[in-house]
Design a protein around this motif. Sequence first.
Motif, PDB file in Angstrom:
ATOM      1  N   THR A  87       0.826  -1.215   0.000  1.00  0.00           N
ATOM      2  CA  THR A  87       0.000   0.000   0.000  1.00  0.00           C
ATOM      3  C   THR A  87       0.856   1.259   0.000  1.00  0.00           C
ATOM      4  O   THR A  87       0.520   2.248  -0.669  1.00  0.00           O
ATOM      5  CB  THR A  87      -0.941   0.017   1.220  1.00  0.00           C
ATOM      6  OG1 THR A  87      -1.678  -1.206   1.269  1.00  0.00           O
ATOM      7  CG2 THR A  87      -1.917   1.176   1.139  1.00  0.00           C
ATOM      8  N   GLY A 146      -2.242  -4.954  -1.685  1.00  0.00           N
ATOM      9  CA  GLY A 146      -1.926  -3.736  -0.945  1.00  0.00           C
ATOM     10  C   GLY A 146      -1.564  -2.613  -1.913  1.00  0.00           C
ATOM     11  O   GLY A 146      -2.034  -1.485  -1.790  1.00  0.00           O
ATOM     12  N   GLY A 150      -3.821   0.822  -2.576  1.00  0.00           N
ATOM     13  CA  GLY A 150      -3.227   2.132  -2.436  1.00  0.00           C
ATOM     14  C   GLY A 150      -3.222   2.912  -3.730  1.00  0.00           C
ATOM     15  O   GLY A 150      -3.346   4.134  -3.737  1.00  0.00           O
ATOM     16  N   SER A 186      -4.514  -1.508   4.711  1.00  0.00           N
ATOM     17  CA  SER A 186      -4.370  -0.621   3.545  1.00  0.00           C
ATOM     18  C   SER A 186      -5.148   0.680   3.742  1.00  0.00           C
ATOM     19  O   SER A 186      -4.703   1.747   3.317  1.00  0.00           O
ATOM     20  CB  SER A 186      -4.833  -1.341   2.266  1.00  0.00           C
ATOM     21  OG  SER A 186      -6.134  -1.874   2.396  1.00  0.00           O
ATOM     22  N   SER A 190      -3.533   4.578   3.522  1.00  0.00           N
ATOM     23  CA  SER A 190      -4.114   5.592   2.641  1.00  0.00           C
ATOM     24  C   SER A 190      -4.642   6.787   3.434  1.00  0.00           C
ATOM     25  O   SER A 190      -4.487   7.936   3.027  1.00  0.00           O
ATOM     26  CB  SER A 190      -5.254   4.983   1.816  1.00  0.00           C
ATOM     27  OG  SER A 190      -4.765   3.993   0.946  1.00  0.00           O
TER      28      SER A 190
END
Length: 251
Positions: A87, A146, A150, A186, A190
């Motif tokens: 991510t 991941g 992202g 994740s 973010s």
Amino acid sequence: MEFEIYAYFVFFFAAFFGGFIDAIVGGGGLITLPALMAMGVPPHVALATNKLQGSFGTLTATINFAKKGMINFNEILIGIVFTFIGTCIGTYLILLLNADFLRLIIPFLLIFIFIYTLFLPKVGESDRHSRLKPKIFYSLFGLILGFYDGFFGPGAGSFWTFSMVALIGLNMKKAVAHTKALNLTSNAVSLAVFVLGGEILWFVGFLMAFGQILGAFAGSNLVVKKEVKFIRTMFLCVVFATIVKLIWDFF
């Protein structure tokens, strides 16, 4: 931003139903993100606010599943680590690259998942033989999904659930529970990026977070009580809705 009073009711109930659906099979963003944008929130601010409120729903579902003994954290710990790494890479690259090519590819992958699940009615009803060693699976898919969550995001929960069912033989209930824990990782990465960017509507985000918590609690309890066939049907509906939305957005 200021809104009419009715808009706050829209935000709350959209978050409740989004959290409810997301806790069962994922895809709650299909409800909450359009609700934010329909009230006139700019796309980049809507994405950031949606990630804030959605993180609370994912956290609630994860805690509830964990209390019910449906998440084996020892099994997915390596997945959490690699999801975090993936991510971070995906979130960084989205600042540099254009995600349009993913908008073209992802609907076809989701169509494959939909057809596979639809025509194999027994899939996910019980644990099956694993095709990959769990450590290899969680390392590889943690990086891939991941990164995807992202970088782009839509359908990430569906990909996780399907992959666990198809490749390491989890039943769909357990796969949904594990998906929430990995999605939480994740989402947290973010969200941290969006917080640093300062593009969040905090009051709206926390109002929706309250709706998410209530919806996620109700939805995760339903997963525990209902049969796998019900969860599978919900999964198919959400995957189909995601396919339609992505194709609509692309064209």
